[in-house]
Write a protein that holds these residues in place. Structure first.
Motif, PDB file in Angstrom:
ATOM      1  N   GLY A 218     -21.029 -37.634  -5.928  1.00  0.00           N
ATOM      2  CA  GLY A 218     -21.538 -38.923  -6.710  1.00  0.00           C
ATOM      3  C   GLY A 218     -20.457 -40.191  -5.912  1.00  0.00           C
ATOM      4  O   GLY A 218     -20.274 -39.912  -4.612  1.00  0.00           O
ATOM      5  N   GLU A 219     -20.063 -41.067  -7.136  1.00  0.00           N
ATOM      6  CA  GLU A 219     -19.348 -42.182  -6.929  1.00  0.00           C
ATOM      7  C   GLU A 219     -17.838 -41.923  -6.369  1.00  0.00           C
ATOM      8  O   GLU A 219     -17.690 -42.785  -5.456  1.00  0.00           O
ATOM      9  CB  GLU A 219     -18.912 -43.138  -8.103  1.00  0.00           C
ATOM     10  CG  GLU A 219     -18.747 -44.377  -8.212  1.00  0.00           C
ATOM     11  CD  GLU A 219     -18.473 -45.685  -9.124  1.00  0.00           C
ATOM     12  OE1 GLU A 219     -18.021 -46.143  -8.824  1.00  0.00           O
ATOM     13  OE2 GLU A 219     -19.148 -45.039 -10.193  1.00  0.00           O
ATOM     14  N   GLU A 220     -17.615 -40.242  -6.973  1.00  0.00           N
ATOM     15  CA  GLU A 220     -16.162 -39.911  -6.045  1.00  0.00           C
ATOM     16  C   GLU A 220     -16.184 -40.252  -4.835  1.00  0.00           C
ATOM     17  O   GLU A 220     -15.297 -40.567  -4.417  1.00  0.00           O
ATOM     18  CB  GLU A 220     -15.608 -38.759  -6.458  1.00  0.00           C
ATOM     19  CG  GLU A 220     -14.923 -37.916  -6.283  1.00  0.00           C
ATOM     20  CD  GLU A 220     -13.154 -39.263  -6.396  1.00  0.00           C
ATOM     21  OE1 GLU A 220     -11.633 -39.095  -5.553  1.00  0.00           O
ATOM     22  OE2 GLU A 220     -13.479 -40.308  -7.595  1.00  0.00           O
ATOM     23  N   ALA A 221     -17.271 -39.774  -4.267  1.00  0.00           N
ATOM     24  CA  ALA A 221     -17.454 -39.315  -2.593  1.00  0.00           C
ATOM     25  C   ALA A 221     -17.351 -40.675  -2.269  1.00  0.00           C
ATOM     26  O   ALA A 221     -16.863 -41.313  -0.955  1.00  0.00           O
ATOM     27  CB  ALA A 221     -18.728 -38.897  -2.401  1.00  0.00           C
ATOM     28  N   LEU A 222     -17.725 -41.964  -2.809  1.00  0.00           N
ATOM     29  CA  LEU A 222     -18.204 -43.129  -2.456  1.00  0.00           C
ATOM     30  C   LEU A 222     -16.818 -43.690  -1.962  1.00  0.00           C
ATOM     31  O   LEU A 222     -16.288 -44.611  -1.715  1.00  0.00           O
ATOM     32  CB  LEU A 222     -18.840 -43.607  -3.438  1.00  0.00           C
ATOM     33  CG  LEU A 222     -20.873 -43.617  -2.946  1.00  0.00           C
ATOM     34  CD1 LEU A 222     -21.847 -44.410  -4.464  1.00  0.00           C
ATOM     35  CD2 LEU A 222     -21.167 -43.383  -1.538  1.00  0.00           C
TER      36      LEU A 222
END
Length: 266
Positions: A67-71
């Motif tokens: 999710g956002e961590e990957a972004l």
């Protein structure tokens, strides 16, 4: 995010002699994993790194992405290595979030006719004019594919790259059947650039080089190739991902073919 001196994907009607490669892991699994691939991409003189943040999986119990961590991992790697970043948007609710982190937004095959998502992406990217990589659905016709582009462009962004990723047929020897004829057909019927995702139709890494070479020879404007530091340990689609060493060898071979056609790999 500043990316000076990095070629941008050409806008509608501006095909060039460059063949862009979008390379990276199926899923962003860690900063270390993604950085290793980004370093490889940078060292080869390429400009785009890609990875999955929100993963649409057939099995709901499979890895769904960070999710956002990957972004955040993608953004940081892009800034560190001077690369442009690309990831898939699965849900209209994620469009603004994804847009704030990356340079290109991908529409996956499962959302081929998710018209509300296509419109939302067109709205979110209307001012930034960020590239939208729009994949063909499993059973979508070229006519349906081209018609649906208007859901994006009518909302303000015609910077669209059409991505052929294989269609579902009776054949089981490969994961999907690559419709290589889609390249000249799209070029004949529209001004949109065409990308070939060579990893998904192959399904097996040893088939990827042949499909990639065929795509360049057929006139593709760009290629998508999945690369992972350690494919056997990948949390998704390990069998079809190349190692950095295999990817480096392939890029060298593709550059030779492109040169014959008066083009260059970037």
């Amino acid at each position: 995010m500043s990316h000076e001196n990095i070629p941008q994907i050409p806008d509608l009607g501006q095909r060039t002699d460059e063949i862009t490669i979008y390379a990276g892991p199926c899923s962003v699994e860690s900063a270390e994993q993604f950085d290793e691939v980004a370093q490889c991409v940078k060292d080869l003189g390429l400009h785009w790194v890609r990875g999955g943040a929100f993963k649409p999986r057939t099995n709901p119990h499979s890895f769904q992405g960070l999710g956002e961590e990957a972004l955040k991992i993608m953004r940081d790697a892009g800034e560190r290595y001077g690369l442009l970043t690309l990831t898939e948007v699965m849900d209209s609710a994620h469009c603004d979030l994804v847009h704030s982190y990356v340079d290109g937004l991908q529409v996956g095959a499962r959302n081929f006719q998710n018209f509300s998502l296509l419109k939302k992406i067109g709205q979110v990217t209307a001012d930034s004019h960020k590239m939208v990589l729009y994949k063909r659905g499993f059973a979508g016709t070229v006519a349906e594919w081209l018609a649906a582009c208007d859901y994006i462009s009518d909302c303000g962004n015609d910077n669209i790259v059409l991505c052929e990723r294989g269609i579902r047929t009776f054949e089981t020897a490969t994961r999907f059947t690559l419709d290589i004829a889609a390249v000249p057909v799209i070029h004949k019927q529209s001004l949109f650039p065409v990308c070939i995702d060579v990893s998904h139709p192959a399904g097996q890494r040893d088939l990827v080089p042949s499909l990639a070479k065929a795509a360049v020879a057929a006139g593709a404007d760009s290629l998508m190739i999945e690369v992972h530091p350690n494919p056997p340990s990948a949390l998704s689609d390990g069998p079809q991902q190349l190692t950095p060493a295999q990817f480096e060898t392939l890029v060298g071979e593709l550059r030779q073919i492109a040169e014959v056609l008066g083009k260059r790999i970037v």
